[in-house]
Write a protein that holds these residues in place. Structure first.
Motif, mmCIF file in Angstrom:
data_model
loop_
_atom_site.group_PDB
_atom_site.id
_atom_site.type_symbol
_atom_site.label_atom_id
_atom_site.label_comp_id
_atom_site.label_asym_id
_atom_site.label_seq_id
_atom_site.Cartn_x
_atom_site.Cartn_y
_atom_site.Cartn_z
ATOM 1 N N TRP A 249 0.859 -1.198 0.000
ATOM 2 C CA TRP A 249 0.000 0.000 0.000
ATOM 3 C C TRP A 249 0.887 1.237 0.000
ATOM 4 C CZ3 TRP A 249 -0.944 -4.540 2.374
ATOM 5 C CH2 TRP A 249 -2.186 -5.165 2.084
ATOM 6 N N HIS A 250 0.620 2.149 -0.943
ATOM 7 C CA HIS A 250 1.375 3.396 -1.071
ATOM 8 C C HIS A 250 0.404 4.563 -0.921
ATOM 9 C CE1 HIS A 250 4.988 1.351 -2.546
ATOM 10 N NE2 HIS A 250 4.172 0.590 -3.274
ATOM 11 N N GLU A 251 0.788 5.522 -0.088
ATOM 12 C CA GLU A 251 -0.050 6.698 0.136
ATOM 13 C C GLU A 251 0.604 7.906 -0.531
ATOM 14 O OE1 GLU A 251 -0.882 9.084 4.065
ATOM 15 O OE2 GLU A 251 -2.130 7.262 4.051
ATOM 16 N N TYR A 252 -0.177 8.637 -1.337
ATOM 17 C CA TYR A 252 0.319 9.794 -2.077
ATOM 18 C C TYR A 252 -0.467 11.037 -1.665
ATOM 19 C CZ TYR A 252 3.438 7.592 -5.486
ATOM 20 O OH TYR A 252 4.491 6.960 -6.097
ATOM 21 N N ASN A 253 0.269 12.109 -1.443
ATOM 22 C CA ASN A 253 -0.331 13.435 -1.276
ATOM 23 C C ASN A 253 -0.200 14.170 -2.610
ATOM 24 O OD1 ASN A 253 -1.078 13.303 1.526
ATOM 25 N ND2 ASN A 253 1.093 13.480 2.039
ATOM 26 N N GLU A 359 -5.980 -1.310 -6.883
ATOM 27 C CA GLU A 359 -7.085 -0.473 -6.433
ATOM 28 C C GLU A 359 -6.530 0.865 -5.976
ATOM 29 O OE1 GLU A 359 -10.848 -0.677 -3.250
ATOM 30 O OE2 GLU A 359 -9.407 -2.327 -3.397
ATOM 31 N N GLN A 360 -7.341 1.889 -6.040
ATOM 32 C CA GLN A 360 -6.965 3.214 -5.551
ATOM 33 C C GLN A 360 -8.161 3.814 -4.808
ATOM 34 O OE1 GLN A 360 -5.942 4.683 -9.403
ATOM 35 N NE2 GLN A 360 -7.911 5.697 -9.723
ATOM 36 N N LYS A 361 -7.865 4.473 -3.704
ATOM 37 C CA LYS A 361 -8.926 5.015 -2.866
ATOM 38 C C LYS A 361 -8.550 6.411 -2.415
ATOM 39 C CE LYS A 361 -11.691 3.994 1.257
ATOM 40 N NZ LYS A 361 -11.899 3.055 2.396
ATOM 41 N N ILE A 362 -9.452 7.380 -2.651
ATOM 42 C CA ILE A 362 -9.205 8.758 -2.226
ATOM 43 C C ILE A 362 -9.605 8.874 -0.760
ATOM 44 C CG2 ILE A 362 -9.791 11.171 -2.605
ATOM 45 C CD1 ILE A 362 -10.355 10.503 -5.503
ATOM 46 N N LEU A 363 -8.595 9.135 0.100
ATOM 47 C CA LEU A 363 -8.849 9.242 1.535
ATOM 48 C C LEU A 363 -9.337 10.628 1.926
ATOM 49 C CD1 LEU A 363 -5.722 7.311 2.843
ATOM 50 C CD2 LEU A 363 -7.997 6.406 2.337
ATOM 51 N N HIS A 364 -8.839 11.642 1.202
ATOM 52 C CA HIS A 364 -9.193 13.024 1.564
ATOM 53 C C HIS A 364 -9.074 13.878 0.313
ATOM 54 C CE1 HIS A 364 -9.629 16.671 3.911
ATOM 55 N NE2 HIS A 364 -8.503 17.138 3.391
ATOM 56 N N GLU A 365 -9.985 14.842 0.176
ATOM 57 C CA GLU A 365 -9.976 15.704 -1.005
ATOM 58 C C GLU A 365 -10.520 17.072 -0.648
ATOM 59 O OE1 GLU A 365 -12.363 16.125 -5.275
ATOM 60 O OE2 GLU A 365 -12.422 14.227 -4.147
ATOM 61 N N LYS A 366 -9.860 18.132 -1.174
ATOM 62 C CA LYS A 366 -10.364 19.489 -0.982
ATOM 63 C C LYS A 366 -9.819 20.392 -2.083
ATOM 64 C CE LYS A 366 -6.745 21.479 1.961
ATOM 65 N NZ LYS A 366 -6.467 22.231 3.202
ATOM 66 N N LEU A 377 -4.694 6.439 -1.550
ATOM 67 C CA LEU A 377 -4.071 5.173 -1.159
ATOM 68 C C LEU A 377 -4.157 4.203 -2.336
ATOM 69 C CD1 LEU A 377 -2.789 3.509 1.167
ATOM 70 C CD2 LEU A 377 -5.099 2.658 1.663
ATOM 71 N N PHE A 378 -2.991 3.713 -2.784
ATOM 72 C CA PHE A 378 -2.919 2.773 -3.898
ATOM 73 C C PHE A 378 -2.587 1.383 -3.363
ATOM 74 C CE2 PHE A 378 -2.008 6.836 -5.916
ATOM 75 C CZ PHE A 378 -2.768 6.778 -7.064
ATOM 76 N N GLU A 379 -3.336 0.396 -3.822
ATOM 77 C CA GLU A 379 -3.033 -1.007 -3.523
ATOM 78 C C GLU A 379 -2.358 -1.599 -4.758
ATOM 79 O OE1 GLU A 379 -5.668 -4.964 -2.987
ATOM 80 O OE2 GLU A 379 -6.138 -3.355 -1.560
ATOM 81 N N VAL A 380 -1.088 -2.015 -4.585
ATOM 82 C CA VAL A 380 -0.245 -2.353 -5.732
ATOM 83 C C VAL A 380 0.367 -3.735 -5.533
ATOM 84 C CG1 VAL A 380 1.785 -1.683 -7.065
ATOM 85 C CG2 VAL A 380 0.276 0.074 -6.131
ATOM 86 N N GLU A 381 0.387 -4.523 -6.601
ATOM 87 C CA GLU A 381 1.143 -5.777 -6.590
ATOM 88 C C GLU A 381 2.471 -5.524 -7.281
ATOM 89 O OE1 GLU A 381 0.400 -10.472 -7.552
ATOM 90 O OE2 GLU A 381 -0.044 -9.035 -9.141
ATOM 91 N N GLN A 382 3.573 -5.777 -6.544
ATOM 92 C CA GLN A 382 4.892 -5.461 -7.054
ATOM 93 C C GLN A 382 5.903 -6.480 -6.565
ATOM 94 O OE1 GLN A 382 5.013 -1.663 -4.810
ATOM 95 N NE2 GLN A 382 6.976 -2.391 -3.993
ATOM 96 N N ASN A 383 7.095 -6.397 -7.138
ATOM 97 C CA ASN A 383 8.205 -7.243 -6.696
ATOM 98 C C ASN A 383 8.702 -6.705 -5.357
ATOM 99 O OD1 ASN A 383 10.348 -8.952 -6.451
ATOM 100 N ND2 ASN A 383 11.517 -8.109 -8.172
ATOM 101 N N ILE A 384 8.722 -7.551 -4.332
ATOM 102 C CA ILE A 384 9.085 -7.068 -2.996
ATOM 103 C C ILE A 384 10.425 -7.625 -2.529
ATOM 104 C CG2 ILE A 384 6.675 -6.749 -2.318
ATOM 105 C CD1 ILE A 384 6.880 -9.373 -0.761
ATOM 106 N N ALA A 385 11.112 -8.394 -3.388
ATOM 107 C CA ALA A 385 12.361 -9.019 -2.951
ATOM 108 C C ALA A 385 13.554 -8.119 -3.246
ATOM 109 C CB ALA A 385 12.548 -10.364 -3.637
ATOM 110 N N GLU A 386 14.478 -8.038 -2.270
ATOM 111 C CA GLU A 386 15.753 -7.362 -2.463
ATOM 112 C C GLU A 386 16.845 -8.174 -1.803
ATOM 113 O OE1 GLU A 386 15.499 -3.512 -0.760
ATOM 114 O OE2 GLU A 386 15.615 -4.208 1.309
ATOM 115 N N GLU A 387 18.091 -7.947 -2.228
ATOM 116 C CA GLU A 387 19.205 -8.764 -1.771
ATOM 117 C C GLU A 387 19.736 -8.287 -0.423
ATOM 118 O OE1 GLU A 387 22.029 -8.482 -4.879
ATOM 119 O OE2 GLU A 387 20.734 -9.397 -6.394
#
Length: 396
Positions: A249-253, A359-366, A377-387
């Motif tokens: 989950w990524h949150e963007y302003n 999925e994307q969801k607007i938490l607040h708007e003005k 708030l974005f719900e994203v499927e991504q590669n989560i592995a790092e060395e």
């Protein structure tokens, strides 16, 4: 009478002889025959005059005969090389300029203007050009001073380490060096033993362990830094390899203005003309200060050509366009869509093109001060592995 041999080379004139009632004309013809002066193609004219051809040298002897017979003569046409040379001499400066132009073109086409290097990937282009310079291949070199192409090819191949063959070809004023690099076995990269760990908090959606021991399963919730595929296998340290994907989950302003500026052309333009020679250009037209506050310049080259060759000189035109900025308004809905698209592009750029936005969801708007503010708030499927390297002192 036929025209004398080489008459056009020596030169002759066509003249019209006039006399009174034709008698003086006959007297002149008799005098010409008596003094062995050659004339030919005698043609009587309706008004009693006579047209004939006479050599230049003999034409100068006509004056005393004309006085003695009372005839007059008028030059109608001139033929032969002496007259051609006379006309050319009157235009000697034009001929001199034309000869200098031809000489300049010949000199320009006899020089090397550009040296191109193609086919090199591992070998640095500058190294190729340095070796070529040692063999006499460089800009402004005379073409006739270059060695034969097979000799140049052999020398460049010998002096360039890492090349299996180097070819040299010339097209007009351009020398092309084609490099074929030797196939060197690729050295295996030395990789230390390592784990694959999670780069963020996520829910695992897919795991594939090519090497190493998987530590989590599908639908497991993992924390950032948690081991996903272990590099410790059967008491030995290995280089773990695999693929792990998860939902993150990524949150963007997001902040988007309702009014944005765009550059457009006003329709006003100015042209400047230059005579260019290589990399040097001399302005010949379009003088004067350009009063435009904002401009955009477009350059067009029109080189001289000789056969299929483009010479490194010609005419360059610069078009200077006046530009201005206009304000475009957009609705709040369009501003929202623009902001969300920017955030989506940022996600794909950061986490890879294989990232899937679920999925994307607007938490607040003005809306305030001409801007739209959102927290999404974005719900994203991504590669989560790092060395994560395994330290020798590290144990299970």
């Amino acid at each position: 009478m036929k025209s004398p041999a080489l008459s056009r080379l020596r030169g002759f004139v066509t003249v019209v002889v006039r006399g009174k009632q034709g008698k003086h004309v006959e007297a002149l013809i008799n005098e010409l025959a008596r003094q062995n002066i050659e004339v030919w193609e005698l043609r009587p004219l309706p008004n009693g005059d006579l047209e004939l051809n006479i050599k230049i040298a003999d034409f100068l002897s006509l004056r005393p005969l004309l006085k003695g017979t009372g005839c007059r003569v008028k030059v109608k046409r001139r033929y032969g090389m002496p007259f051609v040379f006379a006309r050319l001499w009157r235009r000697k400066w034009f001929l001199l300029g034309f000869a200098m132009f031809i000489s300049l073109i010949f000199c320009l086409t006899s020089l090397v203007w550009t040296v191109e290097v193609k086919g090199n990937v591992k070998i640095v282009t500058e190294d190729v050009l340095n070796v070529a310079r040692e063999e006499g291949i460089y800009p402004f070199q005379w073409v006739f001073r270059l060695k034969e192409q097979d000799k140049l090819s052999a020398e460049l191949t010998r002096k360039l380490p890492g090349s299996s063959w180097v070819g040299v070809s010339r097209t007009g004023t351009v020398i092309t060096i084609q490099v074929v690099e030797a196939n060197v076995p690729k050295e295996k990269e030395l990789v230390n033993p390592r784990h694959l760990v999670s780069n963020s908090d996520a829910v695992v959606t897919h795991i594939y362990a090519e090497k190493g021991m998987p530590q989590v399963r599908k639908n497991d919730r993992v924390k950032k830094g948690q081991v996903l595929i272990s590099g410790l296998q059967a008491g030995q340290s290995v280089v773990s390899k695999g693929e792990v994907k998860g939902v993150v989950w990524h949150e963007y302003n997001i902040e988007v203005p309702l009014v944005h500026k765009q550059k457009v052309y006003t329709g006003e333009t100015r042209k400047r003309g230059f005579l260019y020679f290589g990399k040097t250009a001399i302005q010949l037209s379009g003088y004067g200060k350009i009063e435009y506050e904002q401009t955009q310049t477009l350059t067009e080259l029109d080189p001289l050509t000789w056969r299929n060759l483009k010479l490194p000189l010609g005419w360059m035109t610069e078009k200077v366009f006046e530009t201005t900025e206009i304000e475009l308004k957009r609705t709040a809905d369009k501003a929202k869509d623009e902001g969300i698209m920017r955030a989506q592009r940022d996600l794909l750029a950061k986490y890879g093109t294989d990232t899937v936005i679920l999925e994307q969801k607007i938490l607040h708007e003005k809306s305030d001060n001409g801007k739209v503010y959102m927290k999404v708030l974005f719900e994203v499927e991504q590669n989560i592995a790092e060395e994560l390297p395994i330290v020798q002192s590290q144990g299970e």
